[in-house]
Design an enzyme around this catalytic site. Structure first.
Site, PDB file in Angstrom:
ATOM      1  N   HIS A 136     -29.680  22.790 -58.729  1.00 20.71           N
ATOM      2  CA  HIS A 136     -30.051  24.135 -59.208  1.00 20.71           C
ATOM      3  C   HIS A 136     -30.364  25.083 -58.049  1.00 20.71           C
ATOM      4  CE1 HIS A 136     -30.689  22.226 -63.225  1.00 20.71           C
ATOM      5  NE2 HIS A 136     -31.163  21.239 -62.478  1.00 20.71           N
ATOM      6  N   SER A 195     -19.378  45.350 -39.686  1.00 18.59           N
ATOM      7  CA  SER A 195     -19.415  46.410 -40.686  1.00 18.59           C
ATOM      8  C   SER A 195     -19.053  47.723 -40.015  1.00 18.59           C
ATOM      9  CB  SER A 195     -20.825  46.488 -41.280  1.00 18.59           C
ATOM     10  OG  SER A 195     -21.074  47.787 -41.768  1.00 18.59           O
ATOM     11  N   LYS A 206     -24.338  44.037 -38.354  1.00 16.91           N
ATOM     12  CA  LYS A 206     -23.797  43.085 -39.319  1.00 16.91           C
ATOM     13  C   LYS A 206     -22.774  42.114 -38.734  1.00 16.91           C
ATOM     14  CE  LYS A 206     -24.236  42.653 -43.233  1.00 16.91           C
ATOM     15  NZ  LYS A 206     -23.872  43.362 -44.455  1.00 16.91           N
ATOM     16  N   GLU A 225     -15.584  34.300 -47.664  1.00 17.62           N
ATOM     17  CA  GLU A 225     -15.557  35.099 -48.901  1.00 17.62           C
ATOM     18  C   GLU A 225     -14.136  35.257 -49.437  1.00 17.62           C
ATOM     19  OE1 GLU A 225     -19.130  38.260 -48.664  1.00 17.62           O
ATOM     20  OE2 GLU A 225     -17.818  38.273 -46.938  1.00 17.62           O
TER      21      GLU A 225
END
Ligand code: ARG
Length: 462
Positions: A157, A278, A284, A291
Site C-alpha cells: 500500500h 525545466s 529542476k 515517465e
C-alpha cells in the site's frame, strides 16, 4: 494507371479510393520479408518444375536487384502500387520483363503473402525484443549482486512494511522480465510455421511443395489449414499482448524510479544523461525517460485492444479490415525495443542512495512482524495474541516518538512480560531481513540463490 487486378474493371479507381485503400505507406516496412518470401517461393516453383530452373534463378536475381534498390533508397514507393507486394512485383517485372515477372505469383495470393510477410516480421521482432530483455535482466542481476546488503523498506500500500534488500527488490523485476522473455520465446516457437502456399484461402492445384519454402525461410514447419493460415492474426495479437505485459512491468519499475528519485524518497539519482530540465524552473531535474516509458505503456495497450477489436467480428477468410493489423504492431515493436533499451541504459547509470534507504527503514516499525514471530516461536504465544502484544509495543514506540527498532529491552518488558531480554535482538532490521530464510525470502542466502538461478538461466541462453 492500370492496376494488376484491373482485368474485370471498366473504369479506373478514384484517387480517393487509391489513397484510402493503399497500405504501401506503412507495409513498405515489410520489404525484406516480402522479398525473402518471394525468393523462397520462386526457388520452390523452380524445384517443383512449375517454373524452369533458369526462370526461377532470373526471378531471384531480379528480386535481389529490387532489394538493393530499396536499401539504397533508389526505389520509389507509389500509392498507385497499393501495397509492398504489388510494388515489388511490378518493379521485378520492369527489371526482368512482365512475361517472366508475371509468373512469380503462380500458386500464391496476396492473402498468404501478407500472412507470411507479417509473420516473418513478428518472428524477427520477437527475437529482437528478447535480446533487449536479456540485456536488461543481466543489468538487474549484476546490480543485485552489488546490493545484497543495501537495506531498504519493502512496501505494501506504499506504506513501509518489512525490511528487504535492494537486491531483493530488483530481483523481483528480474523474474518478471524473465517470464516476459519466456513468453516471447514460447510465442515464437508456437508461430514458427510457414503459411505460404495457402493461396487465397483454399490451397492451390499447382504441385507445390510448401516444405521447401518453410525450410528456405527457416520455419520449423508449415501451417495445416489454408483457411486458418490466411484468416488469423493470433500471432500478431500474441506479440502485442507480450509487449503489453513487458511494458507493464517496465512501467512499474519506472514508476518506482520516479517515486524513488523524488525529494520525498531520495532513494535513487537518475544520471544527468537520462534526465531533463525545466524550461522555467532552473533547479529542476525530471525523470522524463521513466515517465515516457510509463506513458507509452498506454499506447501499446491501445494497439492490443485495437487489433483484438478489429478481428473479433470477421468472417473467414481474409477481409480488408485485416490491413489494419500492421501499424499498431509496428508501433508496439518499436516502442518496446526503444523503451527496454533506454531503461537498461538508465538502470546501468542510476545511483542508489544507500544511506537514504537505510534511514527510511528506521521509520514505520518495520520489524514489528519479527517481534510477533519471536513471541510465537520462543514463547509459544498464539499468533493473534502476539500480533496484539506487538501492536502495543508499536503504540509505545509511537508515544515515545521513536521507531519500534529503537526501543530498549526495558521498554519492551514494560509492554508485556513475554518481551524479555531476548526479544530486543529481533528488532534489528538487518536481522529481520536475514531471518527470512524461507524459499524466496529476503535472507542473503536466499537472495544469492535467486541471483545464481538467473545467472544460470542467462548463461544457458548464450
Ligand atoms: N495490403 C493487404 C493487407 O495488408 C494485402 C492483402 C490484400 N489482399 C486482398 N485480397 N486484397 O492486408
Amino acid at each position: 494507371m492500370k492496376k494488376m487486378w484491373s482485368g474485370r474493371f471498366k473504369n479506373e479507381s478514384s484517387k480517393l479510393l487509391e489513397e484510402f485503400n493503399a497500405s504501401i505507406g506503412f507495409d513498405k516496412n515489410l520489404y525484406r520479408e516480402d522479398i525473402a518470401g518471394s525468393k523462397a517461393h520462386a526457388k520452390m516453383l523452380g524445384e517443383c518444375g512449375i517454373l524452369k530452373q533458369e526462370e526461377a534463378q532470373t526471378i531471384i536475381k531480379g528480386l535481389d536487384i529490387v532489394l538493393g534498390e530499396i536499401e539504397h533508397n533508389k526505389f520509389e514507393f507509389k500509392i498507385e502500387d497499393e501495397d509492398i507486394h504489388m510494388a515489388v512485383e511490378k518493379r521485378l517485372s520492369e527489371i526482368i520483363g512482365s512475361e517472366l515477372g508475371g509468373r512469380l505469383h503462380t500458386a500464391r495470393s496476396r492473402n498468404d503473402q501478407v500472412a507470411l510477410d507479417f509473420r516473418l516480421y513478428v518472428q524477427r521482432s520477437s527475437l529482437e525484443i528478447m535480446n533487449e530483455i536479456y540485456s536488461l535482466i543481466s543489468t538487474l542481476n549484476s546490480l543485485s549482486s552489488k546490493h545484497l546488503d543495501t537495506l531498504m523498506p519493502g512496501f505494501t500500500h506504499l506504506q513501509h512494511a518489512q525490511p528487504v534488500s535492494l537486491a531483493y527488490h530488483l530481483l523481483a523485476y528480474a523474474f518478471m522480465f524473465k517470464r516476459d522473455y519466456e513468453r516471447f520465446a514460447s510465442s515464437h516457437e508456437r508461430n514458427n510455421l510457414c503459411p505460404l502456399g495457402s493461396a487465397a484461402l483454399a490451397g492451390t492445384p499447382h504441385p507445390i511443395d510448401r516444405k521447401i519454402v518453410a525450410q528456405e525461410l527457416k520455419f520449423n514447419g508449415v501451417t495445416q489449414n489454408a483457411m486458418d493460415s490466411v484468416s488469423d492474426r493470433d500471432f500478431a495479437m500474441e506479440i502485442l499482448f507480450n509487449i503489453s505485459v513487458l511494458m507493464t512491468h517496465a512501467s512499474r519499475l519506472c514508476e518506482e524510479l520516479i517515486l524513488w528519485s523524488s525529494q520525498e524518497f531520495g532513494f535513487v539519482t537518475i544520471s544527468d544523461t537520462y534526465s531533463t530540465g525545466s524550461s522555467i524552473m532552473p533547479q529542476k531535474k525530471n525523470p522524463d525517460v521513466a515517465e515516457l516509458i510509463r506513458g507509452k505503456t498506454g499506447r501499446v495497450n491501445g494497439n492490443l485492444i485495437a487489433l483484438l477489436t478489429t478481428m473479433k467480428g470477421l468472417p473467414l477468410a481474409y477481409n480488408k479490415d485485416m490491413q489494419e493489423d500492421k501499424e499498431g504492431v509496428f508501433d508496439s515493436v518499436h516502442t518496446a525495443l526503444t523503451s527496454v533499451h533506454i531503461l537498461n541504459e538508465m538502470m546501468k547509470e542510476a545511483k542508489f542512495n544507500e544511506k537514504n534507504m537505510l534511514e527510511a527503514t528506521k521509520k514505520g516499525h518495520l520489524s514489528a512482524t519479527d517481534l510477533a514471530d519471536f513471541l510465537v516461536r520462543e514463547k509459544n504465544v498464539p499468533f493473534r495474541t502476539a500480533h496484539f502484544i506487538t501492536g502495543k509495543a508499536v503504540a509505545k514506540a509511537e508515544s515515545l516518538g521513536v521507531d519500534l527498532s529503537e526501543l530498549s529491552s526495558e521498554q519492551l518488558k514494560e509492554v508485556d512480560d513475554n518481551l524479555d531480554e531476548n526479544a530486543v535482538k529481533f528488532l534489528d532490521l538487518h536481522a529481520s531481513k536475514e531471518a527470512r530464510t524461507s524459499l524466496g525470502g529476503t535472507a542473503n542466502s536466499s537472495v544469492q540463490k535467486q541471483i545464481n538461478l538467473i545467472n544460470e538461466w542467462l548463461k544457458n541462453l548464450r
